[in-house]
Design an enzyme around this catalytic site. Structure first.
Site: not given
Lengths: 391, 391
Positions: B97, B283, B321, B323, B326, B352
C-alpha cells in the site's frame, strides 16, 4: 551395557569415547538418541515454536513443568483429557520435572517442612502444598514418559550445612517418591487417573558443590533404585568451572547402565564438557530464552542480532547452519524483525538456536561413534567457547 | 476478457457467476488465483506466522506497508539489499500500500497540502513528508509487484464536502503518481534504485459513501490509466450495509478486464458479498488480529477460545477444517495456550484463521467455476454470518 526395566523404559549405550557415551533411550512414546537435548516446554509449549518446527529441528524429547501444569490447567484436567501427550498434541517422549525448582524459585511465600512444601501460586496467590507423593501423583496424571522426584535445591553459593540439609531431605523425599511411584504402578492408589502406565522415574542427586555430600547423595539415592539418575542443584549461580568439577566428580559414581541427566544446563560448550564426563541428557532454557532476547548461537559464538553492523548483512546468522532460519533469512532481516518486535523474530531465532543445539548433539553423537569426540570437542571450543562476544 | 500490460503484469477472468469472477493475476513473482486474499505483513512479516506456514495455508500474495518500511528499515536500505522480496525472503507476489492510510491513522501531528502530507514518525517523532512521487519512489525501491498510489482517505462518517475534497485531491495525486511511475519505468528518475522493473501500479477510488463522488472518482482515476483499480476509503467505520452498497455501486463502473481490489475488508461473509459484486482482491488484518485476541473464525461463526466451556473440549476449533491447528490441537489446549499467554497461541490461532480465509476463497473460486457460487454464498451466510457469537 544395557538396562531394561519392567516398563517400556530402557537404555542402551552403543558407543563410547573415553567417558563419553552414545546410546538409545527407549520410552513408551518412542526412542531418543543420546546424548540428548530436551527443549523446555514449561507450560506444555516450547515458547514461540510449534511442534512441527520442533520435529523439523530434530527434537526427540521435550521437557514440561509439573509446577506450572499443576497450577494451570491442572493435573486432574489433563488426566481427564487423556494425559499430557494427548493434551498438547506431542506424541513423542516427554520428561516432566517435579516442580520443586519452581516452588523454590517462583512461588510466593513458602514454608518447607519434611511432609511437604507449602506455597502460594504465582498466578493467583492461592495456597498449595507439594509433597513427594503429590508430585508423583501429578506426574502420573500428566503421564510423562519420565517423571522426576521432588527434591530440595539449596541456593548457591550455600553453606555446607544448607547443602547437607537439602541433600538429606531430598534423599528422604526420594524414598517416599519411589514408594508412591511403585504404588501407583501397582494400581494401589485409588482414584488417581494414570495416563501412562509405562512411566519411568528418575532420582536426583543433590549436595551442592561439596564432593562428600554428592557422594553420599549418590549412595542414598541409588540404593532406593530408580530407572535412572539426574544431577540436580547445578547451574544455579555457581561458576561454570565449579559446575564442571561437580559433574566430573559425580557422573562416574552413577550406574553405568543408566542414562545420566544433568538438569538445567547449559551453553553448547557446557554440553561438550559434560558429555565428556559421561552425561547423556540435558535441558536448558538458554536456546529459546536467548533467542527471544535476540542472541543467536553460532559456531563462531554469540551473535547479538540488534547490532548495527548487521543492518545490511545479507549472510544468514550461521553460514554453516542448515536450519530453516539460516536457509531463508539474512541477518539484516532478522535484525529488522527484532527491532520491530515482530513475534516471528522470537520464532525464527528460537528455531535457529534449537537447531544449533540439536545439530551440535548430532555431531557429538557421530563423533563418539567414529572415535573423534575429543577432536570435535577441541575444535568446537576453539571457535565457540568463552570467547568475547562476536558483536 | 483478458488484459496484458507492457509489464509482466496480466489478468485473465476465466469464469463468471453473475457479477462474480474467477481469474488469474500474473505478476513478476508468479500467479495469484482470484478472488484472492492477501494477509497483511505490515512490517515485512505477517504477525506470528512464518513464510512456510503461509505457503502451507495456501497464501499466494502478501501485503506489506510502505509507511512502516519507509520508517524502518528504510526504502534506501531495502533497495540496497535487493528489494523487499529478497529482504524478507518471500519470493511470491507482494502488494504494497502507499502509506497514505497509515499517515492519516498512525502518525503524529500531520499537515496535508496538495504538494505532500507532512507528519511525524510514530516511532521517534522525526519529521517526514510523503508526496505522490515519494510514495511511488519508495515502492520502486521496495520492488513490490503491485504498488498503490498515494490517496487521501476521509474519515467516516464524513461530510460530502470532506469526501469531495479527499476524492479530488486523490485524483490529482493519482495523476502525479502515475506520471512518476511511468518516469521510473522509463528509467528517467536518476539515482533511484528500482528493484522490480515489472511492477504494476493500481489507482484508488475514493468518494466516501456518496455515489456521485464514487462515479466521478472512477471516471477521473480510470482516465489516467492504471494496470488496475482499488476501492479505497471503506471499512473505516461505516455500517457494513453501507459498505456493501458502495461496493455494489462502484465495482461495476470499473473496467471489466482489470482486477478490482477492495482495500481493508473484511470478515469472511463480507468477502462473499463483495465477490458477488465483482471484487477480485482483498486484504484485511482481521484474521491475524482476531487470532491474537483469541478469536477463531469457523464455519459456525466466531469462537472465543478463552471461554470456560472449552476447558475440556477435545474438538478442534473447526471440525471441518484441514489446517495444521485443527488437525493437531484441541480447543482445550488452545485455550490453555491463550490463557498462559504463550506465543504459540497467536501462531496457531493465526494459522487457523488464515487457512479459514484462504480455504473460503478456494471454495468461492470453485463455486464460481462450477456455477454454484450463489448456493455456497447462501449456505455460508446461514452458518456463519452475523449470528450472535457462538461463545
Amino acid at each position: 551395557m544395557s538396562f531394561q526395566a519392567e516398563s517400556a523404559f530402557a537404555f542402551e549405550v552403543t558407543h563410547r569415547s573415553g567417558a563419553a557415551r552414545a546410546g538409545v533411550l527407549r520410552t513408551p512414546h518412542g526412542s531418543v538418541e543420546t546424548p540428548a537435548f530436551m527443549p523446555v516446554g514449561t507450560r506444555a509449549a516450547v515458547k514461540a515454536v510449534t511442534h512441527r518446527d520442533l520435529l523439523d529441528a530434530g527434537v526427540q524429547i521435550v521437557l514440561a513443568n509439573t509446577y506450572h501444569l499443576y497450577l494451570r490447567p491442572g493435573g486432574d484436567r489433563i488426566a481427564r483429557l487423556g494425559g499430557l501427550h494427548r493434551f498438547m498434541g506431542w506424541h513423542r517422549p516427554i520428561l516432566t520435572d517435579s516442580g520443586g525448582y519452581q516452588v523454590f524459585s517462583l512461588a510466593g511465600t513458602r514454608t518447607i517442612a519434611d511432609d511437604a512444601v507449602r506455597f502460594r501460586s504465582h498466578l493467583d496467590g492461592s495456597e498449595h502444598a507439594l509433597s513427594p507423593e503429590k508430585a508423583a501423583d501429578i506426574q502420573a496424571q500428566l503421564g510423562s514418559d519420565i517423571a522426576m522426584v521432588l527434591d530440595e535445591c539449596a541456593p548457591a553459593p550455600g553453606t555446607p550445612d544448607a547443602a547437607r540439609g537439602a541433600m538429606e531431605r531430598s534423599a528422604r523425599w526420594a524414598r517416599r517418591a519411589r514408594d508412591r511411584f511403585l504404588a501407583i504402578r501397582a494400581g494401589d492408589v485409588a482414584g488417581l487417573r494414570v495416563t501412562n502406565p509405562g512411566q519411568a522415574q528418575f532420582g536426583i542427586i543433590q549436595g551442592g558443590v561439596y564432593p562428600d555430600l554428592r557422594t553420599e547423595s549418590v549412595q542414598r539415592t541409588s540404593e532406593i533404585g530408580f530407572e535412572a539418575y539426574a544431577i540436580g542443584g547445578l547451574s544455579v549461580g555457581e561458576p561454570v568451572e565449579v559446575m564442571y568439577e561437580v559433574v566430573k566428580q559425580t557422573a562416574p559414581l552413577l550406574p553405568d547402565d543408566r542414562p545420566r541427566y544433568l538438569m538445567g544446563t547449559g551453553m553448547p560448550d557446557d554440553l561438550f564438557e559434560c558429555v565428556a564426563q559421561g552425561v547423556d541428557m540435558f535441558d536448558c532454557v538458554l536456546p529459546t530464552r536467548n533467542a527471544r532476547n535476540g542472541q543467536l548461537l553460532t559456531r563462531e559464538g554469540r551473535l547479538v542480532i540488534k547490532n548495527a553492523r548487521y543492518a545490511e548483512d545479507e549472510r544468514p546468522p550461521d553460514p554453516g547452519c542448515g536450519c530453516y532460519t539460516c536457509r531463508h533469512f539474512s541477518r539484516a532481516y532478522l535484525r529488522h524483525l527484532f527491532l520491530s518486535q515482530e513475534m516471528t523474530a522470537a520464532t525464527l531465532n528460537s528455531l535457529h538456536n534449537l537447531y544449533f543445539y540439536l545439530d551440535t548433539l548430532r555431531r557429538i553423537r557421530e563423533a563418539i561413534v567414529f572415535g573423534s569426540f575429543e577432536k570435535l570437542r577441541q575444535e568446537f571450543h576453539r571457535t565457540f567457547s568463552r570467547r568475547p562476544l562476536t558483536t
